[in-house]
Design a protein around this motif. Structure first.
Motif, short mmCIF file in Angstrom:
data_model
loop_
_atom_site.label_atom_id
_atom_site.label_comp_id
_atom_site.label_asym_id
_atom_site.label_seq_id
_atom_site.Cartn_x
_atom_site.Cartn_y
_atom_site.Cartn_z
N SER A 55 0.83 -1.21 0.00
CA SER A 55 0.00 0.00 0.00
C SER A 55 0.86 1.26 0.00
CB SER A 55 -0.93 0.01 1.21
OG SER A 55 -1.83 -1.09 1.15
N LEU A 121 -0.93 0.83 -14.98
CA LEU A 121 -2.12 1.57 -14.57
C LEU A 121 -3.37 1.09 -15.30
CD1 LEU A 121 -0.63 5.16 -14.18
CD2 LEU A 121 -1.01 3.40 -12.44
N VAL A 155 -8.88 -1.68 -8.86
CA VAL A 155 -7.47 -1.39 -9.06
C VAL A 155 -6.72 -1.99 -7.88
CG1 VAL A 155 -5.71 0.41 -9.20
CG2 VAL A 155 -7.93 0.73 -10.31
N GLU A 157 -4.16 -2.44 -4.92
CA GLU A 157 -3.69 -1.42 -3.98
C GLU A 157 -2.32 -0.87 -4.35
OE1 GLU A 157 -3.85 -2.50 0.09
OE2 GLU A 157 -5.92 -3.19 0.02
N ASP A 158 -1.49 -1.71 -4.95
CA ASP A 158 -0.13 -1.27 -5.28
C ASP A 158 -0.01 -0.74 -6.71
OD1 ASP A 158 -0.65 -3.85 -6.19
OD2 ASP A 158 1.45 -4.46 -6.15
N ASP A 159 -1.15 -0.47 -7.36
CA ASP A 159 -1.12 0.03 -8.74
C ASP A 159 -1.54 1.49 -8.84
OD1 ASP A 159 -0.10 -2.24 -9.82
OD2 ASP A 159 -1.95 -2.95 -10.74
N THR A 160 -1.39 2.26 -7.79
CA THR A 160 -1.66 3.69 -7.86
C THR A 160 -0.46 4.39 -8.47
OG1 THR A 160 -0.72 4.15 -5.69
CG2 THR A 160 -3.05 3.53 -5.76
N GLU A 162 1.18 6.89 -7.40
CA GLU A 162 2.16 7.19 -6.35
C GLU A 162 2.98 5.96 -5.99
OE1 GLU A 162 -1.13 9.92 -6.51
OE2 GLU A 162 -1.12 7.75 -6.11
#
Length: 222
Positions: A55, A121, A155, A157-160, A162
């Motif tokens: 995260s 993304l 999506v 959680e680790d594909d934002t 940021e």
């Protein structure tokens, strides 16, 4: 017995290429990321640690990664060899790995950062059955719904943006030096990961002096 490492930034196709190679050569595909995601989905203690790191866009601690890899390889279910995906990610992990195994080849999938962002993304996950989708090449028939169970896609959680920026920074700062370490043994093969999966697989086979890849009927119909 063949033992390969496949490396590359997230979205470069490590999982796809590992599976294609493993299927033909009777290798065991060991995906460290899949092991961690399984723990997250099953709400284990290890999964809770992994979820916090994912995260935040951070890499999992060396001790934790090495423990998971060691335990997985200790199963010794890889009679004809293995291809490991997602490990090692830094110099310490590489040293640990090379002390334990003679590596036959390191496959390095090269992909520019802008293409990484475009691919990553576009990924979606089904929280119901765990099926992965990519809206670029694997869009579900019903927009936003899993074709297997009908659950609304999310999506990861680790594909934002940021988290991806943080992972790219970690990759360039920590993982790329691993290639230099492996390179001292002259076993690193740089592969252009921008073409389609079949073409990338052909590049890998040629680099490793393996028989050419013969796509399946399902592959050629894409």
């Amino acid at each position: 017995m063949r033992k390969y490492v496949i490396m590359g930034v997230q979205g470069s196709g490590k999982g796809t290429q590992s599976q294609l190679l493993a299927a033909d050569l009777d290798l065991v595909h060991i995906s460290v990321g899949d092991i961690f995601r399984s723990h997250v989905q099953n709400h284990t203690k290890l999964g809770a640690q992994v979820r916090r790191a994912m995260s935040a866009g951070e890499l999992i601690s060396d001790d934790l990664v090495e423990s998971v890899v060691r335990n997985r390889l200790d199963d010794h279910d890889w009679n004809f060899g293995f291809i490991i995906d997602g490990f090692p990610r830094n110099g310490r992990q590489a040293e640990f790995f090379m002390e334990s195994f003679d590596i036959d080849g390191v496959i390095h999938l090269e992909l520019p950062d802008d293409e990484v962002r475009r691919r990553v993304l576009a990924r979606r996950l089904c929280p119901g059955c765990g099926m992965d989708y990519n809206l670029i090449a694997d869009r579900p028939e019903v927009e936003g719904r899993c074709e297997i169970c009908g659950t609304e896609l999310v999506v990861r959680e680790d594909d934002t943006p940021e988290a991806l920026t943080a992972r790219l920074r970690d990759y360039h700062e920590k993982t790329r030096p691993v290639l230099e370490l492996f390179g001292r043994k002259e076993v690193v093969h740089d592969i252009d990961a921008r073409p389609g999966p079949d073409e990338v697989q052909q590049q890998i086979r040629k680099a490793l002096n393996l028989p050419p890849y013969v796509p399946s009927a399902d592959s050629t119909s894409r």
